[in-house]
Write a protein that holds these residues in place. Structure first.
Motif, PDB file in Angstrom:
ATOM      1  N   UNK A   1      -2.552  55.191  65.180  1.00 27.74           N
ATOM      2  CA  UNK A   1      -2.039  54.716  66.462  1.00 27.74           C
ATOM      3  C   UNK A   1      -0.799  53.860  66.277  1.00 27.74           C
ATOM      4  N   UNK A   2      -0.771  52.993  65.245  1.00 33.27           N
ATOM      5  CA  UNK A   2       0.402  52.155  65.011  1.00 33.27           C
ATOM      6  C   UNK A   2       1.610  52.992  64.634  1.00 33.27           C
ATOM      7  N   UNK A   3       1.373  54.041  63.838  1.00 33.91           N
ATOM      8  CA  UNK A   3       2.499  54.903  63.457  1.00 33.91           C
ATOM      9  C   UNK A   3       3.100  55.564  64.688  1.00 33.91           C
ATOM     10  N   UNK A   4       2.229  56.061  65.576  1.00 32.66           N
ATOM     11  CA  UNK A   4       2.743  56.697  66.795  1.00 32.66           C
ATOM     12  C   UNK A   4       3.506  55.693  67.650  1.00 32.66           C
TER      13      UNK A   4
ATOM     14  N   UNK B   1       5.122  51.063  43.956  1.00 32.73           N
ATOM     15  CA  UNK B   1       5.643  52.041  44.917  1.00 32.73           C
ATOM     16  C   UNK B   1       6.034  51.374  46.229  1.00 32.73           C
ATOM     17  N   UNK B   2       5.262  50.410  46.629  1.00 35.16           N
ATOM     18  CA  UNK B   2       5.574  49.694  47.875  1.00 35.16           C
ATOM     19  C   UNK B   2       6.895  48.951  47.743  1.00 35.16           C
ATOM     20  N   UNK B   3       7.116  48.272  46.596  1.00 34.58           N
ATOM     21  CA  UNK B   3       8.391  47.562  46.390  1.00 34.58           C
ATOM     22  C   UNK B   3       9.557  48.543  46.394  1.00 34.58           C
ATOM     23  N   UNK B   4       9.392  49.705  45.732  1.00 35.71           N
ATOM     24  CA  UNK B   4      10.474  50.689  45.716  1.00 35.71           C
ATOM     25  C   UNK B   4      10.779  51.200  47.117  1.00 35.71           C
ATOM     26  N   UNK B   5       9.730  51.420  47.895  1.00 32.72           N
ATOM     27  CA  UNK B   5       9.958  51.894  49.270  1.00 32.72           C
ATOM     28  C   UNK B   5      10.692  50.841  50.086  1.00 32.72           C
TER      29      UNK B   5
ATOM     30  N   UNK C   1       3.061  52.372  55.226  1.00 31.39           N
ATOM     31  CA  UNK C   1       1.779  52.034  55.874  1.00 31.39           C
ATOM     32  C   UNK C   1       0.611  52.692  55.142  1.00 31.39           C
ATOM     33  N   UNK C   2       0.812  53.957  54.724  1.00 30.31           N
ATOM     34  CA  UNK C   2      -0.249  54.629  53.986  1.00 30.31           C
ATOM     35  C   UNK C   2      -0.525  53.960  52.645  1.00 30.31           C
ATOM     36  N   UNK C   3       0.544  53.502  51.990  1.00 29.34           N
ATOM     37  CA  UNK C   3       0.365  52.826  50.696  1.00 29.34           C
ATOM     38  C   UNK C   3      -0.394  51.519  50.891  1.00 29.34           C
ATOM     39  N   UNK C   4      -0.074  50.791  51.972  1.00 31.84           N
ATOM     40  CA  UNK C   4      -0.770  49.522  52.229  1.00 31.84           C
ATOM     41  C   UNK C   4      -2.262  49.769  52.488  1.00 31.84           C
ATOM     42  N   UNK C   5      -2.559  50.808  53.310  1.00 33.32           N
ATOM     43  CA  UNK C   5      -3.970  51.101  53.591  1.00 33.32           C
ATOM     44  C   UNK C   5      -4.702  51.541  52.327  1.00 33.32           C
ATOM     45  N   UNK C   6      -4.007  52.326  51.479  1.00 29.92           N
ATOM     46  CA  UNK C   6      -4.624  52.739  50.221  1.00 29.92           C
ATOM     47  C   UNK C   6      -4.876  51.546  49.310  1.00 29.92           C
ATOM     48  N   UNK C   7      -3.932  50.602  49.305  1.00 27.50           N
ATOM     49  CA  UNK C   7      -4.116  49.400  48.488  1.00 27.50           C
ATOM     50  C   UNK C   7      -5.321  48.585  48.970  1.00 27.50           C
ATOM     51  N   UNK C   8      -5.466  48.474  50.287  1.00 26.92           N
ATOM     52  CA  UNK C   8      -6.625  47.738  50.805  1.00 26.92           C
ATOM     53  C   UNK C   8      -7.936  48.436  50.446  1.00 26.92           C
ATOM     54  N   UNK C   9      -7.933  49.778  50.537  1.00 25.64           N
ATOM     55  CA  UNK C   9      -9.156  50.511  50.165  1.00 25.64           C
ATOM     56  C   UNK C   9      -9.474  50.305  48.686  1.00 25.64           C
ATOM     57  N   UNK C  10      -8.439  50.300  47.837  1.00 31.99           N
ATOM     58  CA  UNK C  10      -8.664  50.073  46.416  1.00 31.99           C
ATOM     59  C   UNK C  10      -9.184  48.664  46.152  1.00 31.99           C
ATOM     60  N   UNK C  11      -8.682  47.691  46.905  1.00 34.11           N
ATOM     61  CA  UNK C  11      -9.190  46.322  46.750  1.00 34.11           C
ATOM     62  C   UNK C  11     -10.681  46.248  47.094  1.00 34.11           C
ATOM     63  N   UNK C  12     -11.040  46.892  48.207  1.00 32.48           N
ATOM     64  CA  UNK C  12     -12.453  46.868  48.588  1.00 32.48           C
ATOM     65  C   UNK C  12     -13.321  47.565  47.544  1.00 32.48           C
ATOM     66  N   UNK C  13     -12.828  48.678  47.013  1.00 31.56           N
ATOM     67  CA  UNK C  13     -13.588  49.387  45.983  1.00 31.56           C
ATOM     68  C   UNK C  13     -13.702  48.542  44.716  1.00 31.56           C
TER      69      UNK C  13
END
Length: 628
Positions: free
Chosen positions: A362-365, A506-510, A423-435
């Motif tokens: 929704x945020x992306x849209x 990757x986030x810094x490069x982006x 945004x996808x990288x940030x969400x993936x990073x959060x999922x990795x933190x939780x894991x």
């Protein structure tokens, strides 16, 4: 039926070979030394193939046991079995539905009555066709009777007690092919096929789903009924199916168009109702999800409390007061509770991850929509600031391509894609933190279990147990397994940390790429605004030249080439006919106007005399180059 025995010794030998006690007609045994172990009860008369109610074919004999045929006595003849060492008589291939046999080797003095007497024991005889050459054909009522008749093949027949050659013969019984048998067999097969088709049809009709009720034909009365049903929510599906069938049948005409339009309008009125129902169901689903999530979180809290109780009971202060069995039960309960807690925790994290993914979509849209609106607003301001010269400039350069210093529209697409990637990288990073957190919790639990095992192993020598060595081995094996699993968890934890670091890079490069693209976009806008004033003289020169577009320049080149090939000139119609081969949209007046503007390139001359006077255009570009 009384059977005369001309050779009682041979008859007794045959019965003894078959395992039957040979008895006389009066019931006394013929052989007093008969072995009762052969399976025959005393007092039972011998079972002969010629007894009433029994066929000639004896009971089934095992295949490895040789068939022993016996002497058969009839009223007017005697049948002697063939030599058992000889091979069985050959027979032809059995025709389909065979009920007729060929019987050869009959005695010359044999009559039809003797043939009936021999073969009627095989079954009911329908017809006998006897030949004068000592053979005949016998047709039975059923097919299995033919097999009984084939049993007599190879027997020697003797009429009475005569030894005359004309009264003896060797029977040869074989299958015979008859048209009547084939016809009956074909009729039977057709009847079976009909029964099978009927059975299949009945099965298909039983399994076929019921057909829908027929749709009534269109009339004003039925139209009013369907219109009333369309307004009712419970009967809407049936009515709309009837409406669809009428429209597909072609019932719509000029007279009934208004009625159909009103029914279609009634069907359209249900759209809002269906949308509202869908929204209500979605709301119910969201509420159920929220209740489930709350209940699951409450269950997780209670599991955490239970696990905390187990951990507090495992501490040294309380652990020493429990017996060994109690400690074992507490550790097993703690392990089970932790596993169930981890499963529920993973389920709750999966629900939250799905919600975060939906929120990110929704945020992306929303971000893409806001960016598009901002870009359209900025472009509107730029157009409002421009003057008439800029509008003329854009119209001139529209034929030649885009402005070289304008920002490329693909840059906006790249920027939006990079935002999505970030945004996808940030969400993936959060999922990795939780894991990683869940893995860390599992690691702590395994460490606690290892410590408990070590404590038990240290306290084991204090207790007097006869199975102490066996328990030590089991504890060592369990400790080794826990250590291996701990190493695997540590490796997985390190790998997840490396992936997290990679995602951060990757986030810094982006982000750096986004900054560089923003700088390039700002430079391009500055260059665009600074180049507007410098291109104004070029615009004047382009406006003052006789050639206004690239199309006219192409026409000038083609006409010059054509006229250079025709040194004596050509009429305007001839030139336009050549140009029409290349493009049908070329106008003669436009071509003549263009050639008239280029006086140093084309020249018009009058040729001919009187009625043959003609205007011709010639190419004078080489001469005009010297003059200009």
């Amino acid at each position: 039926m009384t059977l005369p025995m001309s050779d009682p010794t041979a008859w007794a030998t045959a019965m003894n070979n078959l395992g039957m006690a040979p008895l006389g007609i009066a019931g006394q045994p013929i052989l007093p030394d008969f072995d009762p172990a052969l399976g025959m009860m005393t007092g039972i008369p011998p079972i002969t193939p010629m007894m009433p109610g029994l066929g000639i074919v004896p009971p089934p004999i095992p295949p490895d046991m040789p068939v022993v045929k016996e002497i058969i006595h009839c009223k007017s003849c005697t049948l002697f079995p063939p030599n058992p060492n000889l091979p069985p008589p050959a027979t032809r291939e059995r025709p389909p539905g065979c009920k007729t046999v060929f019987v050869g080797g009959l005695p010359e003095n044999g009559t039809e009555q003797i043939i009936v007497e021999v073969f009627e024991q095989c079954g009911e005889i329908i017809a006998i066709r006897k030949s004068k050459k000592n053979f005949c054909h016998i047709r039975f009522a059923e097919e299995y009777m033919v097999d009984k008749a084939l049993y007599l093949s190879g027997y020697r027949i003797r009429l009475g007690s005569s030894t005359d050659k004309k009264d003896t013969g060797r029977l040869h019984v074989d299958f015979a092919q008859a048209r009547d048998d084939l016809y009956e067999w074909e009729c039977k097969q057709r009847m079976l096929a009909r029964e099978e088709r009927h059975r299949r049809r009945m099965e298909e009709e039983r399994l076929r789903p019921p057909s829908p009720p027929p749709v009534v034909h269109y009339s004003d009365h039925e139209c009013s009924i369907v219109a009333e049903k369309l307004k009712d929510d419970s009967k809407f599906s049936e009515a709309v199916q009837t409406l669809l069938t009428w429209i597909e049948r072609g019932e719509v005409n000029r007279r009934s168009a208004n009625n159909f339009y009103s029914m279609i309008q009634s069907a359209n009125s249900h759209v809002r109702r269906l949308v509202n129902e869908k929204a209500a169901h979605e709301k119910d689903m969201e509420e159920a999800k929220e209740k489930f999530k709350q209940a699951l979180s409450g269950i997780l809290i209670q599991f955490e409390q239970i696990v905390a109780v187990y951990h507090s009971a495992s501490k040294q202060k309380a652990w020493d007061h429990f017996t060994k069995a109690q400690r074992k039960n507490i550790s097993v309960w703690c392990k089970q509770a932790e596993e169930i807690r981890n499963i529920h925790n993973d389920e709750l994290m999966g629900i939250r991850r799905e919600e975060e993914m939906e929120m990110s979509d929704d945020e992306i849209e929303e971000t893409t929509e806001t960016k598009e609106t901002e870009e359209s607003a900025n472009q509107g301001e730029n157009y409002q600031k421009g003057d008439k010269n800029t509008s003329q400039k854009t119209s001139i350069f529209s034929n030649e391509g885009e402005f070289p210093f304008a920002p490329h529209p693909c840059q906006h697409l790249v920027v939006s894609l990079l935002w999505i990637l970030a945004i996808l990288i940030v969400s993936q990073a959060e999922a990795l933190k939780e894991e990683n957190d869940s893995l860390r919790w599992q690691l702590d639990a395994y460490r606690n279990e290892v410590e408990l095992l070590k404590q038990e192993q240290g306290k084991a020598p204090r207790e007097d147990d006869p199975n102490k060595e066996q328990q030590l081995k089991l504890l060592q094996q369990a400790l080794q397994g826990m250590q291996q699993h701990l190493l695997k968890v540590q490796e997985e934890y390190k790998r997840k940390e490396a992936e997290l670091e990679k995602v951060k890079d990757d986030k810094l490069q982006v982000e750096k790429m986004l900054e560089s693209l923003k700088e390039k976009e700002s430079c391009a806008t500055r260059l665009c605004t600074s180049s507007q004033d410098s291109d104004y003289p070029l615009e004047k020169t382009l406006n003052s030249s006789p050639i206004k577009s690239e199309r006219e320049a192409l026409l000038v080149g083609i006409i010059s080439t054509f006229l250079h090939v025709h040194p004596f000139g050509a009429s305007i119609e001839y030139i336009c006919s050549y140009l029409h081969r290349l493009d049908n949209k070329i106008c003669t007046s436009d071509v003549e106007c263009l050639m008239g503007r280029l006086q140093h390139t084309f020249r018009q001359e009058m040729t001919g005399v009187g009625a043959s006077l003609e205007k011709r255009w010639k190419f004078c570009g080489f001469e005009g180059l010297k003059l200009t």
